[in-house]
Design a protein around this motif. Sequence first.
Motif, PDB file in Angstrom:
ATOM      1  N   LEU A   1      -7.687  15.128 -10.199  1.00 44.07           N
ATOM      2  CA  LEU A   1      -6.280  14.997  -9.846  1.00 44.07           C
ATOM      3  C   LEU A   1      -5.551  16.338  -9.846  1.00 44.07           C
ATOM      4  O   LEU A   1      -4.750  16.636  -8.946  1.00 44.07           O
TER       5      LEU A   1
ATOM      6  N   GLN B   1       0.846  -1.199   0.000  1.00 41.55           N
ATOM      7  CA  GLN B   1       0.000   0.000   0.000  1.00 41.55           C
ATOM      8  C   GLN B   1       0.881   1.248   0.000  1.00 41.55           C
ATOM      9  O   GLN B   1       1.845   1.351   0.765  1.00 41.55           O
ATOM     10  N   THR B   2       0.561   2.218  -0.848  1.00 37.82           N
ATOM     11  CA  THR B   2       1.287   3.482  -0.854  1.00 37.82           C
ATOM     12  C   THR B   2       0.681   4.409   0.185  1.00 37.82           C
ATOM     13  O   THR B   2      -0.535   4.617   0.209  1.00 37.82           O
TER      14      THR B   2
ATOM     15  N   LYS C   1      -9.484  10.874 -11.977  1.00 36.15           N
ATOM     16  CA  LYS C   1      -8.623  11.568 -12.932  1.00 36.15           C
ATOM     17  C   LYS C   1      -9.022  13.031 -13.122  1.00 36.15           C
ATOM     18  O   LYS C   1      -8.157  13.913 -13.213  1.00 36.15           O
TER      19      LYS C   1
ATOM     20  N   PRO D   1      -4.934   8.817  -0.921  1.00 41.10           N
ATOM     21  CA  PRO D   1      -6.286   8.621  -1.466  1.00 41.10           C
ATOM     22  C   PRO D   1      -6.275   8.335  -2.969  1.00 41.10           C
ATOM     23  O   PRO D   1      -5.354   8.742  -3.683  1.00 41.10           O
ATOM     24  N   LYS D   2      -7.278   7.602  -3.403  1.00 39.16           N
ATOM     25  CA  LYS D   2      -7.447   7.360  -4.838  1.00 39.16           C
ATOM     26  C   LYS D   2      -8.247   8.522  -5.431  1.00 39.16           C
ATOM     27  O   LYS D   2      -9.430   8.684  -5.129  1.00 39.16           O
TER      28      LYS D   2
END
Length: 234
Positions: free
Chosen positions: A81, A60-61, A78, A74-75
């Motif tokens: 971003l 996991q980052t 796009k 968090p994801k």
Amino acid sequence: MAAEDELSILHQERTRLTSPEDIRKFLQHGEETSIWSHLQSFADSCDEVLTGNGFPHAMQTVQVLSDDSWEPVPKIPKDELKAWLKALTFPYKTELGFVYTSRKTRDFSDAWYAAQIGKLCREVMHHQENGKSNSDFIFEAIYRIGSLKTDWEWRRNQKPNVLRGITTKKGASSGGEAAARQGARKINETLSVMRKLVDSGMTISNAATTAYKKGKGKSSVANRQLWYRHRRKL
């Protein structure tokens, strides 16, 4: 050196297995396909151990905060971003979970093993998913996974007993040294009393008896033997 604790120092060496058959034998599975499900299950279990110890999953980052704690990256969709990047506060430091855990936990702790093994499992599965199931990396990595798993299980079962034995041995040694010092002190006290009595004109036999009556020595006979045994030093 890869890791160190009270029991040992771990040096990591690269070892090459020669075929998928070696892998099957090492993991004790009958079918090659079961290797991958085994690795998936093992990786998930490692992540559970990490979560239970307050660490991120192995691959996991995470963002490393100013106090060296962590939180998930968090994801970001796009289309959001650009705005997210603009709002970032720098410096913005990230690490993979296994790197963060290895840095923050003790060598050979449950979290340390879970991070090392979880990382290797995920990397092996990634290689397999990309059609590289016969690569040297996979053979090497599975050997390392098996070695780490065996060592982890042994340490969880045996390390407390080993450390308890070391502590007991040190305590016994320390107790023996203390008893020896106390014994030497009593001998010196007995000889000192007898020396004064002999210097005053008393015979050795009478000095031994008198010293014993004064609470020095085990008996008059023992005191007399002690005197003759140490008379050259006197």
